[in-house]
Design an enzyme around this catalytic site. Structure first.
Site, PDB file in Angstrom:
ATOM      1  N   HIS A   1       0.809  -1.218   0.000  1.00 40.56           N
ATOM      2  CA  HIS A   1       0.000   0.000   0.000  1.00 40.56           C
ATOM      3  C   HIS A   1       0.844   1.271   0.000  1.00 40.56           C
ATOM      4  O   HIS A   1       0.347   2.344  -0.333  1.00 40.56           O
ATOM      5  CB  HIS A   1      -0.982  -0.004   1.184  1.00 40.56           C
TER       6      HIS A   1
ATOM      7  N   SER B   1       4.821   2.742   7.928  1.00 38.43           N
ATOM      8  CA  SER B   1       4.419   1.589   7.145  1.00 38.43           C
ATOM      9  C   SER B   1       5.549   1.133   6.218  1.00 38.43           C
ATOM     10  O   SER B   1       6.117   1.931   5.468  1.00 38.43           O
ATOM     11  CB  SER B   1       3.194   1.956   6.307  1.00 38.43           C
TER      12      SER B   1
ATOM     13  N   ASP C   1       0.281  -7.715   1.615  1.00 35.54           N
ATOM     14  CA  ASP C   1       0.645  -6.300   1.645  1.00 35.54           C
ATOM     15  C   ASP C   1       2.158  -6.112   1.661  1.00 35.54           C
ATOM     16  O   ASP C   1       2.687  -5.254   2.365  1.00 35.54           O
ATOM     17  CB  ASP C   1       0.010  -5.591   2.846  1.00 35.54           C
TER      18      ASP C   1
END
Length: 503
Positions: free
Chosen positions: A138, A244, A168
């Site tokens: 993402h 992230s 992911d």
């Protein structure tokens, strides 16, 4: 007076004998165990208990994270991803994807008037000296340009090697050599309560290190898509937007996870952070590097946690005594587990001797293997236990290795069954949902996005992921390598696409 001293002498003698006997007993027992009492207090000396990771201590007795931090910050990079936006249809607002909202640590903005590039920020981890970088899908999803900035402020344009929306995870590459990198640790050895560090770039604050403990392992059910693979490490180390794709490291400075998500009502850290274990992420990036796509093995079972199964199917689970494991509620087409002898109502308790408490841990274990690998599956059936040898297959029902350029890999998408609730909401009786799209695949290039409901391919109705994949595979091997796809968007609009699988 003599009597008093006599009594005191007697008590003192008894006390000395007791102390001597106690000391003698502990010394004897310690000798039998192979260590001395002093070893418990000599952390920096000969104490060497296997399987225990102890952080070095400061003079004040607190854990010392400086070595782990120093070994990590130089290998954690800042990632800037740029998406060239297209003008939205007049009068329409950009839809908010709950998955993007939940996982979107980057700060992507979009002007609904004049098309403007959308810029996101995140982190990544260099995992080899020749410049391979692992991050979250993402973070770079749909990006046209990916810029990587190292801790020493050197900037590189990164090449996207491949992505896996289901975990992911994405793999990037920058040109060069002798980069600082973080060695892989063993996420299986992590203990709940063990110290870990989260290293990343929250709010564009580069090279930020936070400390916490492992709060839980095998945590599932936190994402927006039930088809995604979820077996997260939960930690209370502070993770925020921009973290992230960053590193979760143990006190030895070894990579044990890729920071991926937080659970928060505000979008900022609220005590719950989640990381993809390196046992999963490492296998994913190894597959992407070697084959161009992930080799995903399946047991071919429809599973539930025991508590969920008992609540959803009280009649079928009546008398079920197991409290841990994965309940087998049914089988997929061409199921390798069913072919090996498993039955509906079985409870899977271990894979290759590794105990599984529920669905997320079963997924974790199976996803370490590739199609064609053989595993031992322990189950409980009624009051008996059994072990079956199962040859894992891919979702198309065979043991072939899929390479980039093959039909399934070329479309760059993952699929999942359409839930009963979505069928009801959309007013349809069949279809297959696109669970994720690789921005380097043909689906992405044709405009097919995550959440699209495929109903027909080449005029054939589809109702399961295996049907979709079988049609794609057969079409890729035929003379006419075109997929004519019809379906509906999450909002109910009907769409048609033509996807050319030829080179």
């Amino acid at each position: 007076m003599k009597k008093i001293w006599k009594n005191i002498s007697t008590y003192a003698l008894v006390a000395l004998v007791s102390i001597g006997a106690t000391y003698g007993m502990y010394t004897f027992m310690d000798h039998r165990r192979g260590y001395s009492s002093a070893d418990f207090y000599n952390y920096g000396g000969e104490f060497n208990q296997k399987g225990v990771h102890l952080a070095s201590l400061t003079a004040e007795g607190y854990p010392d994270f400086t070595k782990a931090a120093e070994n990590s910050v130089h290998a954690v990079v800042h990632i800037k991803s740029t998406v060239k936006s297209q003008a939205p249809a007049q009068g329409r607002q950009r839809a908010i994807d709950p998955f993007e909202y939940f996982f979107g640590f980057g700060d992507r903005g979009q002007d609904l008037g004049t098309p403007q590039p959308s810029v996101g920020f995140g982190s990544g981890v260099i995992i080899s000296k020749d410049g391979y970088i692992v991050t979250n899908n993402h973070v770079i999803d749909k990006a046209n340009e990916i810029e990587v900035t190292l801790n020493d402020n050197r900037k590189f344009t990164a090449k996207l090697i491949g992505t896996d929306p289901q975990t992911d995870i994405a793999l990037l590459k920058i040109e060069g050599n002798e980069f600082a990198y973080i060695p892989f640790g063993n996420s299986d050895n992590l203990k709940v309560g063990e110290w870990v560090l989260a290293v990343g770039n929250p709010f564009n604050l580069t090279s930020t290190v936070t400390a916490g403990i492992v709060s839980a392992k095998g945590r599932g059910g936190i994402g927006a898509n039930s088809g995604d693979i979820q077996s997260f490490i939960q930690t209370d180390a502070a993770i925020n937007r921009g973290n992230s794709g960053g590193a979760l490291v143990n006190t030895n400075g070894e990579l044990v996870g890729i920071n991926t998500a937080i659970y928060s009502q505000t979008g900022d850290f609220a005590g719950y952070g989640f990381a993809v274990p390196i046992s999963i992420a490492g296998k994913v990036v190894a597959d992407i590097k070697e084959y161009g796509t992930v080799q995903r093995a399946v047991l071919g079972v429809m599973i539930q946690d025991i508590s969920v199964a008992k609540e959803a199917n009280p009649d079928k689970t009546k008398g079920l005594k197991a409290n841990e494991g994965a309940y087998v509620g049914g089988f997929a087409e061409m199921s390798p587990a069913k072919q090996a002898g498993l039955e509906e109502g079985d409870v899977i308790t271990a894979i290759n001797g590794v105990k599984v408490k529920g669905v997320s841990e079963l997924q974790d274990q199976v996803n370490r293997f590739r199609p064609g690998d053989k595993v031992k599956v322990d189950i409980i059936r009624g009051s008996s236990t059994k072990t079956y040898d199962v040859t894992l297959k891919n979702s198309s029902g065979n043991t072939s290795v899929v390479k980039k350029g093959d039909g399934i890999a070329a479309v760059g998408a993952a699929f999942k069954e359409l839930s009963a609730d979505k069928k009801k909401d959309l007013g349809v009786s069949y279809g297959v949902e696109v669970a994720g799209v690789d921005n380097g695949g043909k689906f992405y290039k044709e405009g097919i996005s995550k959440g699209f409901i495929i109903q027909k391919i080449n005029n054939q109705p589809v109702s399961s992921p295996s049907q979709v994949e079988n049609i794609i595979t057969s079409t890729a091997g035929s003379q006419d390598k075109v997929l004519f796809i019809s379906g509906i968007t999450p909002s109910g609009a009907r769409k048609y696409y033509a996807v050319d699988l030829s080179e």
